[in-house]
Every structure is written in C-alpha cells, then in structure tokens.
Design an enzyme around this catalytic site. Structure first.
Site, PDB file in Angstrom:
ATOM      1  N   THR A   1       6.135 -19.028   0.354  1.00  0.00           N
ATOM      2  CA  THR A   1       5.421 -19.073  -1.033  1.00  0.00           C
ATOM      3  C   THR A   1       5.982 -17.892  -1.900  1.00  0.00           C
ATOM      4  O   THR A   1       7.106 -17.288  -1.458  1.00  0.00           O
ATOM      5  CB  THR A   1       4.243 -18.398  -0.890  1.00  0.00           C
ATOM      6  OG1 THR A   1       4.069 -17.131  -0.333  1.00  0.00           O
ATOM      7  CG2 THR A   1       3.455 -19.633   0.241  1.00  0.00           C
TER       8      THR A   1
ATOM      9  N   ARG B   1      19.216  -5.155  10.332  1.00  0.00           N
ATOM     10  CA  ARG B   1      19.208  -3.814   9.686  1.00  0.00           C
ATOM     11  C   ARG B   1      18.179  -2.996   9.949  1.00  0.00           C
ATOM     12  O   ARG B   1      18.126  -1.398   9.491  1.00  0.00           O
ATOM     13  CB  ARG B   1      18.642  -4.202   8.011  1.00  0.00           C
ATOM     14  CG  ARG B   1      19.786  -4.875   7.162  1.00  0.00           C
ATOM     15  CD  ARG B   1      19.306  -5.835   6.129  1.00  0.00           C
ATOM     16  NE  ARG B   1      20.331  -6.488   5.401  1.00  0.00           N
ATOM     17  CZ  ARG B   1      20.982  -7.319   5.675  1.00  0.00           C
ATOM     18  NH1 ARG B   1      20.667  -7.933   6.856  1.00  0.00           N
ATOM     19  NH2 ARG B   1      21.874  -7.946   5.041  1.00  0.00           N
TER      20      ARG B   1
ATOM     21  N   ALA C   1       9.219  -3.850   6.227  1.00  0.00           N
ATOM     22  CA  ALA C   1       9.712  -5.096   6.131  1.00  0.00           C
ATOM     23  C   ALA C   1       8.904  -6.145   5.368  1.00  0.00           C
ATOM     24  O   ALA C   1       7.830  -6.294   5.866  1.00  0.00           O
ATOM     25  CB  ALA C   1      10.522  -5.488   7.340  1.00  0.00           C
ATOM     26  N   VAL C   2       9.666  -6.786   4.216  1.00  0.00           N
ATOM     27  CA  VAL C   2       8.913  -7.999   3.684  1.00  0.00           C
ATOM     28  C   VAL C   2       9.920  -9.052   3.872  1.00  0.00           C
ATOM     29  O   VAL C   2      11.168  -8.992   3.271  1.00  0.00           O
ATOM     30  CB  VAL C   2       8.853  -7.529   2.095  1.00  0.00           C
ATOM     31  CG1 VAL C   2       7.904  -8.651   1.669  1.00  0.00           C
ATOM     32  CG2 VAL C   2       7.829  -6.652   2.065  1.00  0.00           C
TER      33      VAL C   2
ATOM     34  N   HIS D   1       4.517 -15.260  -2.853  1.00  0.00           N
ATOM     35  CA  HIS D   1       4.210 -13.861  -2.592  1.00  0.00           C
ATOM     36  C   HIS D   1       5.230 -12.633  -2.197  1.00  0.00           C
ATOM     37  O   HIS D   1       5.081 -11.720  -2.629  1.00  0.00           O
ATOM     38  CB  HIS D   1       3.343 -14.103  -1.309  1.00  0.00           C
ATOM     39  CG  HIS D   1       2.581 -12.817  -0.707  1.00  0.00           C
ATOM     40  ND1 HIS D   1       1.437 -12.184  -1.329  1.00  0.00           N
ATOM     41  CD2 HIS D   1       2.782 -11.866   0.375  1.00  0.00           C
ATOM     42  CE1 HIS D   1       1.237 -11.127  -0.755  1.00  0.00           C
ATOM     43  NE2 HIS D   1       2.079 -10.928   0.172  1.00  0.00           N
TER      44      HIS D   1
ATOM     45  N   GLU E   1       0.961  -1.337   0.109  1.00  0.00           N
ATOM     46  CA  GLU E   1       0.089   0.048  -0.046  1.00  0.00           C
ATOM     47  C   GLU E   1       0.715   1.292  -0.021  1.00  0.00           C
ATOM     48  O   GLU E   1       0.368   2.283  -0.182  1.00  0.00           O
ATOM     49  CB  GLU E   1      -0.933   0.093   1.358  1.00  0.00           C
ATOM     50  CG  GLU E   1      -2.010  -1.009   1.226  1.00  0.00           C
ATOM     51  CD  GLU E   1      -1.451  -2.461   1.383  1.00  0.00           C
ATOM     52  OE1 GLU E   1      -2.129  -3.507   0.980  1.00  0.00           O
ATOM     53  OE2 GLU E   1      -0.617  -2.746   2.199  1.00  0.00           O
TER      54      GLU E   1
END
Length: 153
Positions: A86, A127, A80-81, A88, A58
C-alpha cells in the site's frame, strides 16, 4: 581561511537514542550498532538514554522533546520502514524524514536519521549490520562529529 571539522572524540557527550518498536528485530540491531559506535568513541554508558517508541511516525515528537532538553548534545532516531503493498510506506517515510529534519533545524542540535527505508526485509537486514555496515553505528559517529562541530562554531 578557517576550516572547521567536528572531532570524533565523544568524551563528555550526552546522547539520546530513539528506537521504533515496529520491526524491532531490525531496530535492536541498529541500537546495538549505535551503542558500539558511541562506546568506541568514548561516550560513557551513563550518558546514553534510550527511548522506545511504537514506530517511526512517533519519533519526531520524542526527538523534539530530547533535542529541546539541555541534557542532550545529540539525538539519533533508529528504526525500519519496509515497503508493503500500500501507499502507507510513502506517507510514513516522507513525514518521518521531514519531522526529524525539522527538529534538528528548530532546536539547533544534531538529530540523526537512522530510519531504514527499504523495499524489502533483506535490504533492511543488510543495512542493520550483516552486509552493508550498520546504519546505527554510522549515525552514532555522525552525531559525535556534528555535536562537536556545533560546539566548535
């Protein structure tokens, strides 16, 4: 020959910060780092707006809204990702990075990419201020430099 470099003096700059609520414990640390970076370089607290969004996906929409506003000199996106089992992760990382880059190019304002894309939680924690610096702080300093460079050119 003319050489242009953005100064790291931030007095008078107005900045928008976007933080993803997903993985909020990391986002909060990145936000702390960004606020520290802005304050250390002279940004007044009243000139900083923070918008929380559900997640990284978003961010480009709100970044575009902020960057199009004459109110802000720079915008930073923090979050953070973290890779899961998967695909995704790959889609989110790709679209978020492209979206944020496009906002900067479309608006002519610096929009800094402070979204950690890590293989595991340990890398994200490192990080976000524990081992490898704080990406939020780095983005704040980069935003100051870029906003001043744009004004100089």
């Amino acid at each position: 020959m003319n050489i242009f470099e953005g100064k790291l003096i931030a007095e008078g700059l107005k900045v928008g910060i976007i933080v993803g609520r997903f993985n909020e414990f990391i986002g909060s640390k990145l936000l702390d780092g960004a606020l520290d970076g802005f304050k250390r370089h002279g940004v007044n607290v009243e000139d900083i707006d923070v918008a929380w969004v559900p997640g990284a996906f978003e961010m480009p929409l709100i970044a575009k809204k902020m960057a199009k506003s004459p109110k802000y000199d720079a915008v930073i996106c923090l979050g953070a990702v973290i890779k899961g089992s998967t695909s995704h992760y790959d889609y989110v990382c790709s679209e978020v990075s492209k979206g944020i880059a496009n906002v900067s190019l479309e608006t002519g304002k610096p929009v800094m990419f402070g979204v950690l894309t890590t293989n595991n939680i340990e890398q994200a924690i490192e990080r976000a201020g524990t081992k490898a610096g704080n990406k939020g702080y780095e983005c704040a300093v980069g935003a100051i430099e870029m906003a001043n460079l744009i004004k100089e050119l």
